[in-house]
Design a protein around this motif. Structure first.
Motif, short mmCIF file in Angstrom:
data_model
loop_
_atom_site.label_atom_id
_atom_site.label_comp_id
_atom_site.label_asym_id
_atom_site.label_seq_id
_atom_site.Cartn_x
_atom_site.Cartn_y
_atom_site.Cartn_z
N ALA A 34 0.85 -1.19 0.00
CA ALA A 34 0.00 0.00 0.00
C ALA A 34 0.88 1.24 0.00
O ALA A 34 2.04 1.20 0.43
CB ALA A 34 -0.92 0.00 1.22
N GLY A 35 0.32 2.34 -0.48
CA GLY A 35 1.07 3.59 -0.47
C GLY A 35 0.36 4.67 -1.25
O GLY A 35 -0.66 4.42 -1.89
N ARG A 36 0.90 5.86 -1.17
CA ARG A 36 0.35 6.97 -1.94
C ARG A 36 0.45 6.66 -3.42
O ARG A 36 1.27 5.85 -3.86
CB ARG A 36 1.08 8.26 -1.60
CG ARG A 36 0.89 8.70 -0.16
CD ARG A 36 1.72 9.93 0.18
NE ARG A 36 1.25 11.08 -0.59
CZ ARG A 36 0.24 11.87 -0.24
NH1 ARG A 36 -0.42 11.62 0.89
NH2 ARG A 36 -0.11 12.90 -0.97
N SER A 37 -0.38 7.31 -4.20
CA SER A 37 -0.52 6.97 -5.60
C SER A 37 0.76 7.18 -6.42
O SER A 37 0.90 6.63 -7.50
CB SER A 37 -1.66 7.78 -6.23
OG SER A 37 -2.88 7.45 -5.61
N THR A 60 -0.48 8.27 -14.72
CA THR A 60 -1.58 8.99 -14.08
C THR A 60 -1.83 8.38 -12.72
O THR A 60 -2.51 7.36 -12.60
CB THR A 60 -2.87 8.91 -14.93
OG1 THR A 60 -2.60 9.36 -16.25
CG2 THR A 60 -3.97 9.74 -14.29
N PRO A 61 -1.25 8.94 -11.64
CA PRO A 61 -1.46 8.39 -10.30
C PRO A 61 -2.94 8.34 -9.95
O PRO A 61 -3.73 9.17 -10.37
CB PRO A 61 -0.71 9.39 -9.39
CG PRO A 61 0.29 10.03 -10.29
CD PRO A 61 -0.38 10.12 -11.63
N PRO A 82 -5.38 -0.29 -3.38
CA PRO A 82 -5.53 0.98 -4.12
C PRO A 82 -4.62 2.07 -3.57
O PRO A 82 -4.47 2.21 -2.36
CB PRO A 82 -7.00 1.34 -3.92
CG PRO A 82 -7.68 0.05 -3.61
CD PRO A 82 -6.67 -0.77 -2.85
N GLY A 83 -4.00 2.82 -4.47
CA GLY A 83 -3.19 3.96 -4.05
C GLY A 83 -4.08 5.02 -3.41
O GLY A 83 -5.27 5.12 -3.70
N TYR A 84 -3.50 5.81 -2.53
CA TYR A 84 -4.29 6.82 -1.82
C TYR A 84 -3.58 8.17 -1.88
O TYR A 84 -2.38 8.26 -2.14
CB TYR A 84 -4.53 6.41 -0.37
CG TYR A 84 -3.29 6.09 0.42
CD1 TYR A 84 -2.52 7.10 1.01
CD2 TYR A 84 -2.87 4.77 0.59
CE1 TYR A 84 -1.38 6.81 1.74
CE2 TYR A 84 -1.73 4.47 1.31
CZ TYR A 84 -0.99 5.49 1.88
OH TYR A 84 0.15 5.19 2.60
N LEU A 127 -1.45 10.54 5.59
CA LEU A 127 -2.15 9.30 5.22
C LEU A 127 -1.27 8.08 5.42
O LEU A 127 -1.76 7.00 5.76
CB LEU A 127 -2.64 9.38 3.78
CG LEU A 127 -3.79 10.37 3.53
CD1 LEU A 127 -4.10 10.47 2.04
CD2 LEU A 127 -5.03 9.95 4.30
N ASP A 128 0.04 8.24 5.24
CA ASP A 128 0.97 7.14 5.53
C ASP A 128 0.91 6.79 7.01
O ASP A 128 0.85 5.62 7.39
CB ASP A 128 2.41 7.53 5.17
CG ASP A 128 2.60 7.84 3.71
OD1 ASP A 128 1.96 7.18 2.87
OD2 ASP A 128 3.40 8.75 3.40
N GLN A 129 0.91 7.82 7.84
CA GLN A 129 0.88 7.59 9.28
C GLN A 129 -0.45 6.97 9.71
O GLN A 129 -0.48 6.09 10.59
CB GLN A 129 1.13 8.90 10.03
CG GLN A 129 2.52 9.46 9.79
CD GLN A 129 2.84 10.62 10.71
OE1 GLN A 129 2.64 10.54 11.93
NE2 GLN A 129 3.35 11.71 10.15
#
Length: 210
Positions: A34-37, A60-61, A82-84, A127-129
């Protein structure tokens, strides 16, 4: 160099699901990425499995909107969540992703660890935290991969690594931090070593590659 006990090249696409109800049976062992887009999640999965297009990469993130499942063998799976955090994604889509992510993390019994990917130049965003707190609250081990490590020089890379390791002590969880580059494969052996450990739970009785 560390030699992985599991042959990640065996990874094969299994299914895409909008929520946990559509996932395979909740048995065996899953490890989720998981991770940011824009964190390089798909590139990391492709590097791990030595497959150029197992996980689709996009310029396209925010393109990945489903929980993608890849089988390693009969009992082990890789999960691409899903990326966030991508600003241009509509709020309703963001909320749906967040709900699916929370549901997966808190209700999926076969989930035995989560890899949280972060761009080494922008680590530990809010959002990672949040994601790490979810995992720790669920008593899941976390591997933080600081991706795109080739973008920094050795000194800056080591400094960021130590800073993130120090910061994660506040989470009071089972958290490991490594740097990683899909470009030059730096950190790949560290990633495999952690995953091998997570996949060796007693209920994973499938074949292990020589």
């Amino acid at each position: 160099m560390y030699k992985s006990k599991i042959n990640y090249q065996r990874a094969a696409f299994l299914t895409s699901a909008p929520d946990i109800k559509a996932l395979p049976a909740d048995a065996g062992i899953e490890v989720a990425f998981a991770g940011r887009s824009n964190a390089g999640k798909s590139s990391a999965l492709n590097t791990l499995t030595r497959q150029n297009s197992l996980a689709r990469t996009s310029k396209t993130p925010g393109r990945t909107q489903l929980i993608n499942t890849f089988s390693l063998d009969e009992h082990r799976r890789l999960i691409d969540l899903p990326g966030y955090g991508f600003a241009k994604v509509p709020l309703a889509v963001k909320e749906k992703w967040q709900k699916s992510l929370a549901e997966y993390l808190t209700k999926r019994a076969s989930l035995k660890g989560i890899v949280v990917l972060m761009d080494i130049r922008h680590p530990l965003k809010d959002l990672d935290q949040d994601l790490i707190h979810w995992a720790v609250d669920s008593e899941l081990p976390v591997l933080i991969l600081l991706t795109k490590s080739d973008k920094l020089g050795p000194g800056a890379r080591k400094k960021t690594l130590f800073e993130v390791r120090d910061a994660t002590l506040a989470f009071m969880g089972d958290i490991t931090v490594h740097t990683f580059s899909s470009l030059n494969k730096q950190g790949l052996a560290d990633l495999e070593q952690v995953l091998d450990l997570w996949y060796q739970a007693p209920d994973a009785t499938s074949d292990i590659a020589d």
